[in-house]
Scaffold this active site. Structure first.
Site, PDB file in Angstrom:
ATOM      1  N   LYS A   1       0.824  -1.192   0.000  1.00  0.00           N
ATOM      2  CA  LYS A   1       0.000   0.000   0.000  1.00  0.00           C
ATOM      3  C   LYS A   1       0.863   1.248   0.000  1.00  0.00           C
ATOM      4  O   LYS A   1       0.411   2.337  -0.254  1.00  0.00           O
ATOM      5  CB  LYS A   1      -0.891   0.022   1.257  1.00  0.00           C
ATOM      6  CG  LYS A   1      -1.662  -1.268   1.468  1.00  0.00           C
ATOM      7  CD  LYS A   1      -2.445  -1.201   2.784  1.00  0.00           C
ATOM      8  CE  LYS A   1      -3.099  -2.520   3.103  1.00  0.00           C
ATOM      9  NZ  LYS A   1      -2.143  -3.514   3.684  1.00  0.00           N
TER      10      LYS A   1
ATOM     11  N   ASP B   1       7.393   2.629  -2.908  1.00  0.00           N
ATOM     12  CA  ASP B   1       7.787   3.680  -1.961  1.00  0.00           C
ATOM     13  C   ASP B   1       9.284   3.668  -1.671  1.00  0.00           C
ATOM     14  O   ASP B   1       9.945   4.701  -1.690  1.00  0.00           O
ATOM     15  CB  ASP B   1       6.969   3.571  -0.661  1.00  0.00           C
ATOM     16  CG  ASP B   1       6.975   2.180  -0.030  1.00  0.00           C
ATOM     17  OD1 ASP B   1       7.653   1.273  -0.550  1.00  0.00           O
ATOM     18  OD2 ASP B   1       6.286   1.995   0.995  1.00  0.00           O
TER      19      ASP B   1
ATOM     20  N   ASP C   1      14.797  -1.533  -0.417  1.00  0.00           N
ATOM     21  CA  ASP C   1      15.714  -1.785   0.694  1.00  0.00           C
ATOM     22  C   ASP C   1      16.613  -2.969   0.306  1.00  0.00           C
ATOM     23  O   ASP C   1      17.635  -2.781  -0.359  1.00  0.00           O
ATOM     24  CB  ASP C   1      14.861  -2.053   1.947  1.00  0.00           C
ATOM     25  CG  ASP C   1      15.665  -2.208   3.217  1.00  0.00           C
ATOM     26  OD1 ASP C   1      16.883  -2.024   3.184  1.00  0.00           O
ATOM     27  OD2 ASP C   1      15.060  -2.533   4.263  1.00  0.00           O
TER      28      ASP C   1
ATOM     29  N   ARG D   1       1.214   6.234   7.808  1.00  0.00           N
ATOM     30  CA  ARG D   1       1.259   6.435   6.357  1.00  0.00           C
ATOM     31  C   ARG D   1       0.772   7.826   5.979  1.00  0.00           C
ATOM     32  O   ARG D   1       1.183   8.375   4.965  1.00  0.00           O
ATOM     33  CB  ARG D   1       0.333   5.439   5.644  1.00  0.00           C
ATOM     34  CG  ARG D   1       0.821   4.008   5.640  1.00  0.00           C
ATOM     35  CD  ARG D   1      -0.025   3.200   4.649  1.00  0.00           C
ATOM     36  NE  ARG D   1       0.024   1.776   4.929  1.00  0.00           N
ATOM     37  CZ  ARG D   1       0.994   0.967   4.544  1.00  0.00           C
ATOM     38  NH1 ARG D   1       2.019   1.440   3.869  1.00  0.00           N
ATOM     39  NH2 ARG D   1       0.947  -0.325   4.828  1.00  0.00           N
TER      40      ARG D   1
HETATM   41  P1  XMP Z   1      12.805  -4.858   0.132  1.00  0.00           P
HETATM   42  O1  XMP Z   1      13.694  -5.150   1.327  1.00  0.00           O
HETATM   43  O2  XMP Z   1      12.264  -6.124  -0.449  1.00  0.00           O
HETATM   44  O3  XMP Z   1      11.595  -4.153   0.770  1.00  0.00           O
HETATM   45  O4  XMP Z   1      13.483  -3.973  -0.860  1.00  0.00           O
HETATM   46  C1  XMP Z   1      10.919  -3.102   0.300  1.00  0.00           C
HETATM   47  C2  XMP Z   1       9.776  -2.877   1.276  1.00  0.00           C
HETATM   48  O5  XMP Z   1      10.312  -2.789   2.607  1.00  0.00           O
HETATM   49  C3  XMP Z   1       9.622  -1.870   3.367  1.00  0.00           C
HETATM   50  N1  XMP Z   1      10.615  -0.946   3.962  1.00  0.00           N
HETATM   51  C4  XMP Z   1      10.315   0.123   4.678  1.00  0.00           C
HETATM   52  N2  XMP Z   1       9.121   0.614   5.039  1.00  0.00           N
HETATM   53  N3  XMP Z   1      10.218   2.370   6.163  1.00  0.00           N
HETATM   54  C5  XMP Z   1       9.086   1.739   5.790  1.00  0.00           C
HETATM   55  O6  XMP Z   1       8.021   2.212   6.118  1.00  0.00           O
HETATM   56  C6  XMP Z   1      11.456   1.947   5.843  1.00  0.00           C
HETATM   57  O7  XMP Z   1      12.448   2.558   6.215  1.00  0.00           O
HETATM   58  C7  XMP Z   1      11.502   0.738   5.059  1.00  0.00           C
HETATM   59  N4  XMP Z   1      12.521   0.033   4.560  1.00  0.00           N
HETATM   60  C8  XMP Z   1      11.931  -1.003   3.894  1.00  0.00           C
HETATM   61  C9  XMP Z   1       8.655  -1.202   2.418  1.00  0.00           C
HETATM   62  O8  XMP Z   1       7.389  -1.762   2.657  1.00  0.00           O
HETATM   63  C10 XMP Z   1       9.108  -1.578   1.029  1.00  0.00           C
HETATM   64  O9  XMP Z   1       8.032  -1.709   0.167  1.00  0.00           O
HETATM   65 MG    MG Z   2       6.018  -1.559   0.652  1.00  0.00          MG
END
Ligand code: XMP
Ligand code: MG
Length: 188
Positions: A48, A105, A108, A170
């Site tokens: 989301k 968004d 990571d 959010r």
């Molecule tokens: P990966 O690790 O698969 O994950 O690249 C991406 C998802 O990880 C969440 N994510 C965060 N969400 N603050 C957040 O609110 C953060 O600092 C953060 N780091 C990773 C996010 O849901 C993204 O879609």
């Molecule tokens: Mg996400």
């Protein structure tokens, strides 16, 4: 959950203001307008977290585009990527022969985006690129190409403008860094 819901007790500091975010959307929108000129891309929003960014971004794009959404999850309510990505809700649109732009968004580890890119390519998309608001490189677990991003961020947990902590915050209009003690409290 943190007991105190006062936002000043939750946010350590503001990282990006509404204006900072707007500038990122304008710059990315102009670039995407050039790169997708004459094409009819399918914008795939990752639910989301990406909905706030997506709605601002597409209004900065002068492109004949269509929009669909997909919910993939690797995190659950935790903070670390499990690497175990699953489809919670799928697209309604056939991506065969489409130019697909995934909007997310934050990237990571890169595992979520890699899963989505691979899946959409496997389904026959003509091209699959991604546009993320924030690029967190410290924990990257693959060499995924992030074609477009708004800004790099350090290895901090950020919330607001779609980004959540345990599904909260959010709806903050800015992006802030979560206080480390809030994370520790929630892990107890
Ligand atoms: P990966 O690790 O698969 O994950 O690249 C991406 C998802 O990880 C969440 N994510 C965060 N969400 N603050 C957040 O609110 C953060 O600092 C953060 N780091 C990773 C996010 O849901 C993204 O879609
Ligand atoms: Mg996400």
């Amino acid at each position: 959950m943190p007991k105190n819901d006062n936002i000043d007790n939750i946010i350590d500091h503001k990282l990006f203001s509404e204006d900072d975010i707007h500038q990122m959307c304008v710059r990315l929108g102009q670039q995407l307008t050039k790169d997708y000129a004459g094409k009819n891309p399918l914008i795939v929003g990752a639910l989301k977290g990406a909905i706030f960014f997506l709605t601002d971004l597409v209004r900065e794009m002068d492109v004949k585009e269509q929009i669909d959404f997909m919910d993939v999850s690797s995190y659950g309510d935790g903070l670390e990527s499990s690497g175990n990505v699953k489809i919670v809700s799928d697209l309604a649109t056939d991506v065969k022969d489409r130019d697909v732009l995934i909007v997310e968004d934050i990237v990571d580890t890169g595992l979520t985006l890699q899963f989505m890119k691979d899946l959409l390519k496997k389904r026959g998309a003509k091209s699959v690129k991604c546009c993320v608001l924030l690029n967190k490189e410290a924990n990257r677990k693959n060499d995924i190409e992030v074609e477009y991003y708004g800004s790099k961020v350090g290895n901090e947990f950020v919330v607001g403008y779609g980004l959540d902590f345990m599904s909260f915050y959010r709806n903050l209009s800015y992006i802030g860094v979560l206080k480390p003690e809030v994370i520790k409290l929630a892990q107890k």
